[in-house]
Design a protein around this motif. Structure first.
Motif, PDB file in Angstrom:
ATOM      1  N   VAL A 206      45.738  33.569  39.957  1.00 36.86           N
ATOM      2  CA  VAL A 206      44.403  33.296  39.405  1.00 36.86           C
ATOM      3  C   VAL A 206      43.633  34.600  39.231  1.00 36.86           C
ATOM      4  N   ALA A 207      43.812  35.540  40.157  1.00 43.62           N
ATOM      5  CA  ALA A 207      43.125  36.829  40.043  1.00 43.62           C
ATOM      6  C   ALA A 207      43.514  37.547  38.752  1.00 43.62           C
ATOM      7  N   HIS A 208      44.727  37.282  38.273  1.00 44.25           N
ATOM      8  CA  HIS A 208      45.164  37.900  37.017  1.00 44.25           C
ATOM      9  C   HIS A 208      44.391  37.357  35.816  1.00 44.25           C
ATOM     10  N   LEU A 209      43.750  36.209  35.970  1.00 41.27           N
ATOM     11  CA  LEU A 209      42.921  35.696  34.875  1.00 41.27           C
ATOM     12  C   LEU A 209      41.726  36.620  34.628  1.00 41.27           C
ATOM     13  N   LYS A 210      41.373  37.370  35.664  1.00 39.96           N
ATOM     14  CA  LYS A 210      40.260  38.312  35.565  1.00 39.96           C
ATOM     15  C   LYS A 210      40.752  39.737  35.366  1.00 39.96           C
ATOM     16  N   GLU A 211      41.842  40.090  36.056  1.00 37.82           N
ATOM     17  CA  GLU A 211      42.376  41.446  36.005  1.00 37.82           C
ATOM     18  C   GLU A 211      43.878  41.368  35.718  1.00 37.82           C
ATOM     19  N   MET A 212      44.279  41.683  34.491  1.00 35.08           N
ATOM     20  CA  MET A 212      45.691  41.611  34.120  1.00 35.08           C
ATOM     21  C   MET A 212      46.428  42.898  34.494  1.00 35.08           C
ATOM     22  N   ASN A 213      46.349  43.246  35.765  1.00 31.57           N
ATOM     23  CA  ASN A 213      46.990  44.462  36.262  1.00 31.57           C
ATOM     24  C   ASN A 213      47.060  44.347  37.779  1.00 31.57           C
ATOM     25  N   HIS A 214      47.511  45.393  38.430  1.00 31.56           N
ATOM     26  CA  HIS A 214      47.537  45.421  39.892  1.00 31.56           C
ATOM     27  C   HIS A 214      46.724  46.617  40.408  1.00 31.56           C
ATOM     28  N   GLY A 215      45.626  46.875  39.749  1.00 32.92           N
ATOM     29  CA  GLY A 215      44.757  47.961  40.157  1.00 32.92           C
ATOM     30  C   GLY A 215      43.822  47.569  41.292  1.00 32.92           C
ATOM     31  N   PRO A 216      42.964  48.473  41.724  1.00 35.05           N
ATOM     32  CA  PRO A 216      42.044  48.217  42.837  1.00 35.05           C
ATOM     33  C   PRO A 216      41.150  46.995  42.613  1.00 35.05           C
ATOM     34  N   ASP A 217      40.655  46.806  41.397  1.00 34.49           N
ATOM     35  CA  ASP A 217      39.789  45.661  41.122  1.00 34.49           C
ATOM     36  C   ASP A 217      40.548  44.347  41.270  1.00 34.49           C
ATOM     37  N   PHE A 218      41.823  44.362  40.867  1.00 34.82           N
ATOM     38  CA  PHE A 218      42.635  43.158  41.029  1.00 34.82           C
ATOM     39  C   PHE A 218      42.780  42.795  42.501  1.00 34.82           C
ATOM     40  N   TRP A 219      43.148  43.778  43.321  1.00 36.31           N
ATOM     41  CA  TRP A 219      43.367  43.493  44.738  1.00 36.31           C
ATOM     42  C   TRP A 219      42.068  43.112  45.438  1.00 36.31           C
ATOM     43  N   ALA A 220      40.964  43.667  45.002  1.00 40.95           N
ATOM     44  CA  ALA A 220      39.672  43.277  45.569  1.00 40.95           C
ATOM     45  C   ALA A 220      39.384  41.811  45.249  1.00 40.95           C
ATOM     46  N   THR A 221      39.696  41.400  44.024  1.00 47.62           N
ATOM     47  CA  THR A 221      39.495  40.002  43.627  1.00 47.62           C
ATOM     48  C   THR A 221      40.416  39.085  44.409  1.00 47.62           C
ATOM     49  N   CYS A 222      41.663  39.515  44.546  1.00 43.99           N
ATOM     50  CA  CYS A 222      42.651  38.709  45.260  1.00 43.99           C
ATOM     51  C   CYS A 222      42.229  38.509  46.718  1.00 43.99           C
ATOM     52  N   LYS A 223      41.767  39.560  47.367  1.00 44.44           N
ATOM     53  CA  LYS A 223      41.357  39.470  48.768  1.00 44.44           C
ATOM     54  C   LYS A 223      40.080  38.658  48.936  1.00 44.44           C
ATOM     55  N   ALA A 224      39.224  38.683  47.924  1.00 47.76           N
ATOM     56  CA  ALA A 224      38.013  37.859  47.991  1.00 47.76           C
ATOM     57  C   ALA A 224      38.376  36.373  47.933  1.00 47.76           C
ATOM     58  N   LEU A 225      39.401  36.055  47.147  1.00 49.06           N
ATOM     59  CA  LEU A 225      39.846  34.668  47.040  1.00 49.06           C
ATOM     60  C   LEU A 225      40.659  34.241  48.261  1.00 49.06           C
ATOM     61  N   CYS A 226      41.482  35.172  48.753  1.00 48.45           N
ATOM     62  CA  CYS A 226      42.361  34.868  49.891  1.00 48.45           C
ATOM     63  C   CYS A 226      42.258  36.003  50.902  1.00 48.45           C
ATOM     64  N   PRO A 227      41.429  35.858  51.922  1.00 49.77           N
ATOM     65  CA  PRO A 227      41.241  36.928  52.919  1.00 49.77           C
ATOM     66  C   PRO A 227      42.526  37.346  53.638  1.00 49.77           C
ATOM     67  N   ARG A 228      43.534  36.473  53.667  1.00 48.56           N
ATOM     68  CA  ARG A 228      44.784  36.810  54.354  1.00 48.56           C
ATOM     69  C   ARG A 228      45.826  37.408  53.408  1.00 48.56           C
ATOM     70  N   THR A 229      45.354  38.002  52.316  1.00 43.44           N
ATOM     71  CA  THR A 229      46.252  38.573  51.317  1.00 43.44           C
ATOM     72  C   THR A 229      47.263  39.550  51.913  1.00 43.44           C
ATOM     73  N   ASN A 230      46.807  40.512  52.685  1.00 45.93           N
ATOM     74  CA  ASN A 230      47.716  41.520  53.242  1.00 45.93           C
ATOM     75  C   ASN A 230      48.757  40.885  54.160  1.00 45.93           C
ATOM     76  N   GLU A 231      48.334  39.932  54.965  1.00 45.34           N
ATOM     77  CA  GLU A 231      49.261  39.245  55.870  1.00 45.34           C
ATOM     78  C   GLU A 231      50.300  38.458  55.075  1.00 45.34           C
ATOM     79  N   ALA A 232      49.855  37.803  54.006  1.00 43.42           N
ATOM     80  CA  ALA A 232      50.763  37.010  53.178  1.00 43.42           C
ATOM     81  C   ALA A 232      51.768  37.901  52.454  1.00 43.42           C
ATOM     82  N   LYS A 233      51.305  39.049  51.985  1.00 44.67           N
ATOM     83  CA  LYS A 233      52.206  39.990  51.313  1.00 44.67           C
ATOM     84  C   LYS A 233      53.297  40.454  52.276  1.00 44.67           C
ATOM     85  N   ARG A 234      52.913  40.748  53.506  1.00 45.61           N
ATOM     86  CA  ARG A 234      53.910  41.163  54.500  1.00 45.61           C
ATOM     87  C   ARG A 234      54.901  40.040  54.776  1.00 45.61           C
ATOM     88  N   TRP A 235      54.388  38.811  54.854  1.00 54.37           N
ATOM     89  CA  TRP A 235      55.268  37.672  55.139  1.00 54.37           C
ATOM     90  C   TRP A 235      56.309  37.518  54.031  1.00 54.37           C
TER      91      TRP A 235
END
Length: 249
Positions: A206-235
């Motif tokens: 869903v974050a890609h609907l706003k940011e079609m890349n994997h830049g800092p703004d994308f990851w900021a959006t992703c973490k705002a939507l899912c606070p456990r983003t880093n933990e999920a990525k590691r999993w």
């Protein structure tokens, strides 16, 4: 025992198309890359195949020697997915991160149903035993659709972005995708992961609907939507291959 699957009289120019590690034969794909200066060996997601990238024009004897040198590395890496495989032999399946024992109902028809027997999470499956894998896979597809559609709707509403469509596939190299038109796609195998990982995958696409890349703004959006983003990525990095390795036979 480690060796290359080959005929006894393999010609000099014939490249290996499979590798055997401790009795397990894995398909080998060899790709030439004009920019490559060395060989790189990759285990495909799920540990079911290998991919070797080589410089252009490399001799077969050098490929054979490289594969032999990486015997120990392959054994170590493949051990991490050694407890997965044909579902019918395992007798259990993870659903939303919880391992369920698979039990047959004895009935010919009916959808698989999650329950608990003697305190043990259990998936009750109907039909003939030879169809168990297909019926379990169908259940995972229903779980993925139910969970992801709810999560996508929630995250898309947060960003005020429309979603055009959602599809589900059995991909082997990626968990999801998003097009600029708002078409999202997910691997239904994510239904085997814990809830917070499923949430992350929905948030990521869903974050890609706003940011079609994997830049800092994308990851900021992703973490705002899912606070456990880093933990999920590691999993997913640690366990994703194990989900891809399950075969529904």
């Amino acid at each position: 025992m480690f060796g290359l699957a080959r005929t006894l009289q393999r010609s000099f120019a014939q490249r290996p198309d499979s590798v055997t590690v401790n009795g397990r034969e894995l398909p080998l794909t060899i790709r030439e890359n004009a920019r490559a200066t060395r060989m790189t060996l990759r285990i495909e997601p799920g540990g079911q195949a290998l991919k070797l990238t080589i410089p252009r024009g490399l001799a077969v004897r050098e490929i054979d020697a490289f594969l032999t040198r990486h015997h120990g590395w392959l054994m170590t890496r493949l051990a991490s997915v050694s407890d997965t495989g044909p579902l019918i032999e395992i007798g259990k399946i993870a659903i939303r991160g919880v391992v369920h024992r698979i039990e047959m109902t004895g009935k010919l028809r009916g959808l698989a149903e999650e329950t608990e027997i003697d305190g043990v999470p259990t998936l009750m499956v109907s039909g003939s035993p030879e169809h168990t894998g297909r019926r379990v896979a169908d259940h995972l597809k229903r779980v993925a659709r139910r969970e992801l559609e709810q999560l996508v709707a929630k995250h898309a509403a947060t960003l005020d972005k429309p979603v055009r469509s959602i599809s589900y596939k059995d991909t082997k190299s990626r968990w999801g995708s998003c097009t600029s038109e708002g078409n999202l796609s997910f691997s239904w195998r994510i239904a085997m992961a814990p809830d917070f990982v499923i949430d992350y995958l929905a948030a990521h696409e869903v974050a890609h609907l706003k940011e079609m890349n994997h830049g800092p703004d994308f990851w900021a959006t992703c973490k705002a939507l899912c606070p456990r983003t880093n933990e999920a990525k590691r999993w997913l990095k640690q366990n994703g291959s194990r989900l891809f390795a399950v075969t529904f036979q």
